[in-house]
Design a protein around this motif. Structure first.
Motif, PDB file in Angstrom:
ATOM      1  N   VAL A  83     -11.778   6.279  10.256  1.00  0.00           N
ATOM      2  CA  VAL A  83     -11.365   4.878  10.332  1.00  0.00           C
ATOM      3  C   VAL A  83     -12.589   3.961  10.263  1.00  0.00           C
ATOM      4  O   VAL A  83     -12.555   2.904   9.628  1.00  0.00           O
ATOM      5  N   VAL A  84     -13.669   4.372  10.912  1.00  0.00           N
ATOM      6  CA  VAL A  84     -14.915   3.586  10.841  1.00  0.00           C
ATOM      7  C   VAL A  84     -15.406   3.527   9.396  1.00  0.00           C
ATOM      8  O   VAL A  84     -15.832   2.465   8.911  1.00  0.00           O
ATOM      9  N   LEU A  85     -15.345   4.657   8.690  1.00  0.00           N
ATOM     10  CA  LEU A  85     -15.741   4.670   7.283  1.00  0.00           C
ATOM     11  C   LEU A  85     -14.872   3.721   6.459  1.00  0.00           C
ATOM     12  O   LEU A  85     -15.371   2.983   5.597  1.00  0.00           O
ATOM     13  N   ALA A  86     -13.565   3.715   6.735  1.00  0.00           N
ATOM     14  CA  ALA A  86     -12.671   2.801   6.025  1.00  0.00           C
ATOM     15  C   ALA A  86     -13.027   1.349   6.327  1.00  0.00           C
ATOM     16  O   ALA A  86     -12.925   0.479   5.454  1.00  0.00           O
ATOM     17  N   GLY A  87     -13.467   1.087   7.560  1.00  0.00           N
ATOM     18  CA  GLY A  87     -13.919  -0.260   7.909  1.00  0.00           C
ATOM     19  C   GLY A  87     -15.142  -0.672   7.112  1.00  0.00           C
ATOM     20  O   GLY A  87     -15.242  -1.818   6.646  1.00  0.00           O
ATOM     21  N   ILE A  88     -16.071   0.247   6.917  1.00  0.00           N
ATOM     22  CA  ILE A  88     -17.278  -0.045   6.135  1.00  0.00           C
ATOM     23  C   ILE A  88     -16.937  -0.318   4.672  1.00  0.00           C
ATOM     24  O   ILE A  88     -17.576  -1.150   4.018  1.00  0.00           O
ATOM     25  N   LEU A  89     -15.895   0.352   4.179  1.00  0.00           N
ATOM     26  CA  LEU A  89     -15.597   0.319   2.745  1.00  0.00           C
ATOM     27  C   LEU A  89     -14.399  -0.549   2.367  1.00  0.00           C
ATOM     28  O   LEU A  89     -14.119  -0.711   1.174  1.00  0.00           O
ATOM     29  N   HIS A  90     -13.701  -1.122   3.339  1.00  0.00           N
ATOM     30  CA  HIS A  90     -12.484  -1.853   2.976  1.00  0.00           C
ATOM     31  C   HIS A  90     -12.822  -3.085   2.123  1.00  0.00           C
ATOM     32  O   HIS A  90     -13.866  -3.700   2.282  1.00  0.00           O
ATOM     33  N   GLY A  91     -11.930  -3.375   1.199  1.00  0.00           N
ATOM     34  CA  GLY A  91     -12.136  -4.501   0.286  1.00  0.00           C
ATOM     35  C   GLY A  91     -12.976  -4.187  -0.931  1.00  0.00           C
ATOM     36  O   GLY A  91     -13.197  -5.038  -1.793  1.00  0.00           O
ATOM     37  N   ILE A  92     -13.440  -2.937  -1.038  1.00  0.00           N
ATOM     38  CA  ILE A  92     -14.377  -2.582  -2.101  1.00  0.00           C
ATOM     39  C   ILE A  92     -13.683  -2.232  -3.415  1.00  0.00           C
ATOM     40  O   ILE A  92     -14.313  -2.208  -4.480  1.00  0.00           O
ATOM     41  N   LEU A  93     -12.367  -1.968  -3.359  1.00  0.00           N
ATOM     42  CA  LEU A  93     -11.656  -1.509  -4.554  1.00  0.00           C
ATOM     43  C   LEU A  93     -11.617  -2.555  -5.665  1.00  0.00           C
ATOM     44  O   LEU A  93     -11.414  -2.212  -6.824  1.00  0.00           O
ATOM     45  N   LYS A  94     -11.808  -3.814  -5.332  1.00  0.00           N
ATOM     46  CA  LYS A  94     -11.855  -4.869  -6.356  1.00  0.00           C
ATOM     47  C   LYS A  94     -13.093  -4.740  -7.235  1.00  0.00           C
ATOM     48  O   LYS A  94     -13.123  -5.242  -8.359  1.00  0.00           O
TER      49      LYS A  94
END
Length: 270
Positions: free
Chosen positions: A65-76
């Motif tokens: 979940v911490v990793l997802a927090g670091i990477l969220h929003g990056i798919l754009k």
């Protein structure tokens, strides 16, 4: 607020040395794509993501979940396959899930708060995506002063109606409490300042009361019950505000402004 180095120190304490390489890799990956993308606050989306990951790590959620927090929003800005190759399918699904929450909200703009909470909890098979959304909402609330006053009011009302209850339902007290207190500060700054001042003026008295209560509990439990942990604290600002409203009792006449939590081995020991 902390930077990447301080965040890694927090991760070392929370998750151990063995997890640091993957966190460092995610930070570098996120920085590459998001450090040049600016927010209304003037900082970057990378800075925002580090703070979101910090909030999650402080709540000691799973490393994924911490990793997802670091990477969220990056798919754009980054091909999905590149994330999967670097961090695995599970992280991709979590990051995509955070984006999907925006779609759920945009498709249901007129839903009542309770219905929206129910949809968010039932739509996503993995509630961990909601953890990331809550942490992101908390960081946004901390920097909300860049928005017009009416937007601040609208977002704060939504926080109290939707996101703080979700944090409570999911057991994320370290996110729920600041969400509620910050929202109250925006919606009713006068009563917020009044409670803050009252708590500060009565702090020594309340701390002495908590210490005496803990002493009495330990004395009573001695040789009878094994107390694993006992801790006292002041009630949150918003919880005090709710008591004032629900009971129609002024602040100076509120007597349960502190709480003590006692952890024991079994239910019967309670």
């Amino acid at each position: 607020m902390m930077g990447a180095e301080s965040f890694l120190e927090l991760c070392k304490r929370q998750y151990g040395q063995s997890h640091l390489p993957i966190f460092e890799s995610a930070l570098a990956f996120s920085k590459n794509y998001l450090s040049s993308i600016k927010r209304l606050t003037g900082d970057s989306f990378f800075d925002h993501n580090v703070r979101v990951a910090e909030i999650l790590a402080e709540s000691k959620v799973s490393p994924e979940v911490v990793l997802a927090g670091i990477l969220h929003g990056i798919l754009k800005y980054c091909p999905e396959k590149e994330i999967e190759d670097s961090f695995g399918k599970e992280i991709v699904l979590l990051v995509k899930g955070v984006e999907d929450i925006k779609l759920v909200k945009s498709k249901n703009p007129l839903l009542e708060a309770e219905a929206l909470r129910r949809i968010l909890l039932t739509t996503f098979r993995d509630v961990r995506v909601i953890f990331v959304k809550l942490a992101a909402k908390l960081d946004n609330l901390r920097t909300i002063n860049v928005l017009p006053a009416e937007d601040q009011q609208r977002i704060s009302e939504e926080v109290l109606e939707v996101y703080a209850p979700l944090a409570n339902r999911l057991g994320l007290e370290k996110i729920r409490v600041p969400l509620e207190d910050l929202a109250l500060q925006i919606l009713n700054p006068q009563i917020y300042r009044q409670i803050i001042q009252f708590l500060e003026e009565s702090r020594e008295q309340r701390e002495a009361l908590i210490a005496e209560f803990i002493r009495l509990v330990k004395e009573y439990a001695a040789d009878k019950i094994d107390i694993i942990k006992i801790k006292g604290r002041s009630k949150s600002i918003y919880s005090i505000y709710k008591k004032m409203i629900q009971r129609n009792v002024p602040l100076t006449e509120q007597y349960d402004l502190s709480g003590v939590r006692v952890l024991v081995p079994e239910i019967k020991d309670c």
